[in-house]
Design an enzyme around this catalytic site. Structure first.
Site, PDB file in Angstrom:
ATOM      1  N   HIS A   1     -15.729  -0.197  -3.334  1.00 25.82           N
ATOM      2  CA  HIS A   1     -15.458  -0.975  -2.113  1.00 25.82           C
ATOM      3  C   HIS A   1     -16.440  -0.470  -1.047  1.00 25.82           C
ATOM      4  O   HIS A   1     -16.129   0.427  -0.264  1.00 25.82           O
ATOM      5  CB  HIS A   1     -13.997  -0.742  -1.703  1.00 25.82           C
ATOM      6  CG  HIS A   1     -13.580  -1.419  -0.434  1.00 25.82           C
ATOM      7  ND1 HIS A   1     -12.760  -2.524  -0.407  1.00 25.82           N
ATOM      8  CD2 HIS A   1     -13.837  -1.136   0.869  1.00 25.82           C
ATOM      9  CE1 HIS A   1     -12.536  -2.887   0.837  1.00 25.82           C
ATOM     10  NE2 HIS A   1     -13.187  -2.054   1.640  1.00 25.82           N
TER      11      HIS A   1
ATOM     12  N   CYS B   1     -13.833  -2.331   9.947  1.00 30.19           N
ATOM     13  CA  CYS B   1     -12.504  -1.719  10.036  1.00 30.19           C
ATOM     14  C   CYS B   1     -12.204  -1.414  11.498  1.00 30.19           C
ATOM     15  O   CYS B   1     -13.020  -0.790  12.178  1.00 30.19           O
ATOM     16  CB  CYS B   1     -12.450  -0.439   9.205  1.00 30.19           C
ATOM     17  SG  CYS B   1     -10.866   0.399   9.367  1.00 30.19           S
TER      18      CYS B   1
ATOM     19  N   HIS C   1     -19.010  -0.760   2.121  1.00 31.95           N
ATOM     20  CA  HIS C   1     -19.441  -1.474   3.327  1.00 31.95           C
ATOM     21  C   HIS C   1     -20.949  -1.274   3.494  1.00 31.95           C
ATOM     22  O   HIS C   1     -21.510  -0.300   2.990  1.00 31.95           O
ATOM     23  CB  HIS C   1     -18.665  -0.966   4.546  1.00 31.95           C
ATOM     24  CG  HIS C   1     -17.239  -1.451   4.585  1.00 31.95           C
ATOM     25  ND1 HIS C   1     -16.789  -2.387   5.486  1.00 31.95           N
ATOM     26  CD2 HIS C   1     -16.166  -1.147   3.806  1.00 31.95           C
ATOM     27  CE1 HIS C   1     -15.500  -2.630   5.272  1.00 31.95           C
ATOM     28  NE2 HIS C   1     -15.097  -1.880   4.258  1.00 31.95           N
TER      29      HIS C   1
ATOM     30  N   ARG D   1      -9.090 -10.771   4.339  1.00 31.12           N
ATOM     31  CA  ARG D   1      -8.413  -9.593   4.901  1.00 31.12           C
ATOM     32  C   ARG D   1      -9.414  -8.638   5.565  1.00 31.12           C
ATOM     33  O   ARG D   1      -9.530  -8.591   6.780  1.00 31.12           O
ATOM     34  CB  ARG D   1      -7.617  -8.881   3.788  1.00 31.12           C
ATOM     35  CG  ARG D   1      -6.616  -7.857   4.295  1.00 31.12           C
ATOM     36  CD  ARG D   1      -7.196  -6.527   4.690  1.00 31.12           C
ATOM     37  NE  ARG D   1      -7.888  -5.835   3.597  1.00 31.12           N
ATOM     38  CZ  ARG D   1      -8.597  -4.726   3.775  1.00 31.12           C
ATOM     39  NH1 ARG D   1      -8.732  -4.197   4.971  1.00 31.12           N
ATOM     40  NH2 ARG D   1      -9.228  -4.152   2.756  1.00 31.12           N
ATOM     41  N   ASP D   2     -10.191  -7.924   4.766  1.00 33.08           N
ATOM     42  CA  ASP D   2     -11.138  -6.967   5.354  1.00 33.08           C
ATOM     43  C   ASP D   2     -12.141  -7.716   6.223  1.00 33.08           C
ATOM     44  O   ASP D   2     -12.594  -7.213   7.257  1.00 33.08           O
ATOM     45  CB  ASP D   2     -11.859  -6.203   4.228  1.00 33.08           C
ATOM     46  CG  ASP D   2     -12.295  -4.804   4.637  1.00 33.08           C
ATOM     47  OD1 ASP D   2     -12.318  -4.528   5.844  1.00 33.08           O
ATOM     48  OD2 ASP D   2     -12.620  -3.996   3.748  1.00 33.08           O
TER      49      ASP D   2
ATOM     50  N   ASN E   1     -17.884  -5.477   4.371  1.00 31.36           N
ATOM     51  CA  ASN E   1     -18.156  -5.151   2.966  1.00 31.36           C
ATOM     52  C   ASN E   1     -19.490  -5.770   2.590  1.00 31.36           C
ATOM     53  O   ASN E   1     -19.923  -6.745   3.193  1.00 31.36           O
ATOM     54  CB  ASN E   1     -17.115  -5.803   2.048  1.00 31.36           C
ATOM     55  CG  ASN E   1     -15.771  -5.141   2.147  1.00 31.36           C
ATOM     56  OD1 ASN E   1     -14.853  -5.718   2.699  1.00 31.36           O
ATOM     57  ND2 ASN E   1     -15.649  -3.950   1.623  1.00 31.36           N
TER      58      ASN E   1
HETATM   59  P1  HMG Z   1       3.583   3.351  13.278  1.00 31.36           P
HETATM   60  O1  HMG Z   1       3.478   2.918  14.716  1.00 31.36           O
HETATM   61  O2  HMG Z   1       3.437   4.796  12.951  1.00 31.36           O
HETATM   62  O3  HMG Z   1       4.894   2.765  12.579  1.00 31.36           O
HETATM   63  O4  HMG Z   1       2.484   2.535  12.476  1.00 31.36           O
HETATM   64  P2  HMG Z   1       6.409   2.894  12.856  1.00 31.36           P
HETATM   65  O5  HMG Z   1       7.077   2.908  11.556  1.00 31.36           O
HETATM   66  O6  HMG Z   1       6.686   3.996  13.842  1.00 31.36           O
HETATM   67  O7  HMG Z   1       6.754   1.496  13.582  1.00 31.36           O
HETATM   68  C1  HMG Z   1       6.287   1.160  14.891  1.00 31.36           C
HETATM   69  C2  HMG Z   1       6.451  -0.340  15.116  1.00 31.36           C
HETATM   70  O8  HMG Z   1       5.656  -1.068  14.174  1.00 31.36           O
HETATM   71  C3  HMG Z   1       7.897  -0.830  14.906  1.00 31.36           C
HETATM   72  O9  HMG Z   1       8.058  -1.942  15.747  1.00 31.36           O
HETATM   73  C4  HMG Z   1       7.872  -1.326  13.467  1.00 31.36           C
HETATM   74  O10 HMG Z   1       8.854  -2.300  13.215  1.00 31.36           O
HETATM   75  C5  HMG Z   1       6.489  -1.931  13.382  1.00 31.36           C
HETATM   76  P3  HMG Z   1       8.786  -1.820  17.185  1.00 31.36           P
HETATM   77  O11 HMG Z   1      10.145  -1.246  16.889  1.00 31.36           O
HETATM   78  O12 HMG Z   1       7.911  -0.875  17.988  1.00 31.36           O
HETATM   79  O13 HMG Z   1       8.761  -3.210  17.713  1.00 31.36           O
HETATM   80  N1  HMG Z   1       5.979  -1.949  12.008  1.00 31.36           N
HETATM   81  C6  HMG Z   1       5.535  -3.049  11.371  1.00 31.36           C
HETATM   82  N2  HMG Z   1       5.425  -4.332  11.755  1.00 31.36           N
HETATM   83  C7  HMG Z   1       4.951  -5.208  10.847  1.00 31.36           C
HETATM   84  N3  HMG Z   1       4.565  -4.842   9.604  1.00 31.36           N
HETATM   85  C8  HMG Z   1       4.642  -3.573   9.197  1.00 31.36           C
HETATM   86  C9  HMG Z   1       5.154  -2.613  10.095  1.00 31.36           C
HETATM   87  N4  HMG Z   1       5.360  -1.289   9.999  1.00 31.36           N
HETATM   88  C10 HMG Z   1       5.871  -0.885  11.167  1.00 31.36           C
HETATM   89  N5  HMG Z   1       4.243  -3.239   7.968  1.00 31.36           N
HETATM   90  C11 HMG Z   1       1.575   1.529  10.519  1.00 31.36           C
HETATM   91  C12 HMG Z   1       2.279   2.733  11.104  1.00 31.36           C
HETATM   92  C13 HMG Z   1       1.095   1.895   9.127  1.00 31.36           C
HETATM   93  C14 HMG Z   1       2.525   0.352  10.468  1.00 31.36           C
HETATM   94  C15 HMG Z   1       0.383   1.172  11.455  1.00 31.36           C
HETATM   95  O14 HMG Z   1      -0.387   2.312  11.625  1.00 31.36           O
HETATM   96  C16 HMG Z   1      -0.463   0.068  10.907  1.00 31.36           C
HETATM   97  O15 HMG Z   1      -0.033  -1.092  10.811  1.00 31.36           O
HETATM   98  N6  HMG Z   1      -1.731   0.386  10.538  1.00 31.36           N
HETATM   99  C17 HMG Z   1      -2.595  -0.602   9.938  1.00 31.36           C
HETATM  100  C18 HMG Z   1      -4.015  -0.192  10.058  1.00 31.36           C
HETATM  101  C19 HMG Z   1      -4.868  -1.200   9.356  1.00 31.36           C
HETATM  102  O16 HMG Z   1      -4.443  -2.284   8.979  1.00 31.36           O
HETATM  103  N7  HMG Z   1      -6.165  -0.838   9.176  1.00 31.36           N
HETATM  104  C20 HMG Z   1      -7.078  -1.689   8.525  1.00 31.36           C
HETATM  105  C21 HMG Z   1      -6.840  -1.804   7.052  1.00 31.36           C
HETATM  106  S1  HMG Z   1      -7.386  -0.407   6.108  1.00 31.36           S
HETATM  107  C22 HMG Z   1      -9.049  -0.713   5.832  1.00 31.36           C
HETATM  108  O17 HMG Z   1      -9.584  -1.638   6.368  1.00 31.36           O
HETATM  109  C23 HMG Z   1      -9.781   0.140   4.854  1.00 31.36           C
HETATM  110  C24 HMG Z   1      -9.973  -0.549   3.485  1.00 31.36           C
HETATM  111  O18 HMG Z   1     -10.669  -1.768   3.628  1.00 31.36           O
HETATM  112  C25 HMG Z   1     -10.774   0.375   2.548  1.00 31.36           C
HETATM  113  C26 HMG Z   1     -12.073   0.905   3.195  1.00 31.36           C
HETATM  114  O19 HMG Z   1     -12.917   0.142   3.623  1.00 31.36           O
HETATM  115  O20 HMG Z   1     -12.164   2.138   3.249  1.00 31.36           O
HETATM  116  C27 HMG Z   1      -8.638  -0.834   2.810  1.00 31.36           C
HETATM  117 MG    MG Z   2     -12.842  -1.942   3.800  1.00 34.27          MG
END
Ligand code: HMG
Ligand code: MG
Length: 301
Positions: free
Chosen positions: A208, A241, A210, A15-16, A250
């Protein structure tokens, strides 16, 4: 200060590790093979997929195919990120064993990463936790930017502690503290853990980290001394990220395993099998592992 006798490692590479991979999507079958190899190496917790919007993170667009395509090893927990109810429903359908919500200690990062404020994100997580727990799934909580933010700079430990407490009070069984951009140093890491552990029990915290600035192992040693016994790591140091420009992966699993072995801390994971997996997956991606231990020891094949 006594070090833990064993550490639970949470493997992040599927994933990450892969979420930020540039270019063409990593084939689903490659992701599945990676997860299989990690399970065979003795991993007990693998973050296998992310049910986020594919428009935001295209590399995770095949989360359902990955989650349903893996053959499950007994004793292995296959988890997935679920930012909202839509993600959770998809994760439940694909039979994720555990899910995770992800918030941040930084307002700006929260906006860039999940398109809402910190308090809005916490509100959004409430129904996700209720539904997940109703379905019998444990939920992990992440806090990003615990040692610094790419947009806001320094982050106060009290801010990290407040978000961690909110997630814990909501029902997250474990809070994973993310140094998303790898800027932390050991003293800052200790201070942050000290502040958070006043609000959340130490045994419910995970590190966690990096490795962007090469400090992750030193920071891990610092928090092990404080009593942290769960570590997130990514084989071959894969990752970054998408919403933290320049962030590298990481800390490499191989490097963590070598450190822990030297400290006499048990993990139940076969270091050489992880090294071999790191060489295999990086060859698939057209490069070599960024783990120093992997480069020093070399591949068995
Ligand atoms: P949004 O655009 O505000 O969401 O995104 P929305 O509710 O307005 O929906 C917009 C569109 O997205 C719609 O589709 C929804 O159906 C779709 P449309 O009508 O336009 O065709 N949608 C989805 N589709 C699939 N799966 C879903 C989903 N939700 C809505 N779950 C949202 C908000 C949270 C979805 C968006 O911002 C997003 O997906 N962000 C993900 C960011 C991400 O993955 N970042 C990396 C992971 S975090 C990380 O790496 C840090 C970590 O490792 C810890 C660290 O290192 O600190 C964990
Ligand atoms: Mg991370």
């Amino acid at each position: 200060m006594t070090l833990p006798s064993s550490v639970r490692l949470f493997e992040m590479s599927p994933r990450d590790g892969l979420q930020n991979e540039p270019g063409t999507p990593v084939p689903t079958r490659t992701k599945i093979e990676l997860i299989e190899r990690l399970a065979k190496a003795g991993m007990s917790h693998i973050e296998a997929a992310s049910f986020v919007s594919p428009k935001w993170v295209p590399q995770m667009g095949d989360a359902s195919e990955v989650m349903t395509g893996i053959s499950r090893h007994s004793g292995v927990v296959y988890s997935a990120l679920t930012p909202n109810l839509k993600g959770l429903e998809n994760a439940l359908e694909a039979k994720a064993d555990e899910v995770a919500v992800f918030g941040a200690a930084s307002e700006a990062f929260s906006q860039k990463n999940i398109n809402c404020s910190v308090s809005e994100s916490l509100e959004r997580f409430e129904p996700v936790l209720a539904r997940a727990r109703g379905a019998g799934l444990r939920v992990r909580g992440y806090v990003s930017c615990v040692l610094g933010c790419p947009y806001e700079g320094e982050i106060a430990p009290t801010k990290v502690a407040a978000v961690a407490k909110a997630l814990y009070d909501m029902g997250c069984y474990e809070i994973s503290l993310g140094d998303t951009i790898g800027v932390g140093t050991p003293l800052a890491a200790k201070r942050m853990i000290d502040a958070v552990s006043r609000e959340v029990p130490m045994e419910c915290l995970a590190a966690h980290f990096h490795d962007t600035y090469g400090q992750a192992l030193a920071n891990l040693y610092a928090v092990l001394e404080e009593g942290v016994s769960v570590i997130d790591a990514s084989t071959a140091g894969l990752g970054g990220c998408p919403y933290a420009k320049g962030a590298s992966g990481n800390v490499a699993t191989e490097d963590v395993l070598y450190l822990l072995k030297g400290l006499g801390i048990e993990t139940g994971i076969d270091l050489q099998a992880v090294i071999d997996t790191g060489y295999w997956i990086t060859a698939e991606l057209g490069r070599t592992p960024s783990s120093k231990v992997a480069l020093a020891i070399g591949c068995r094949q």
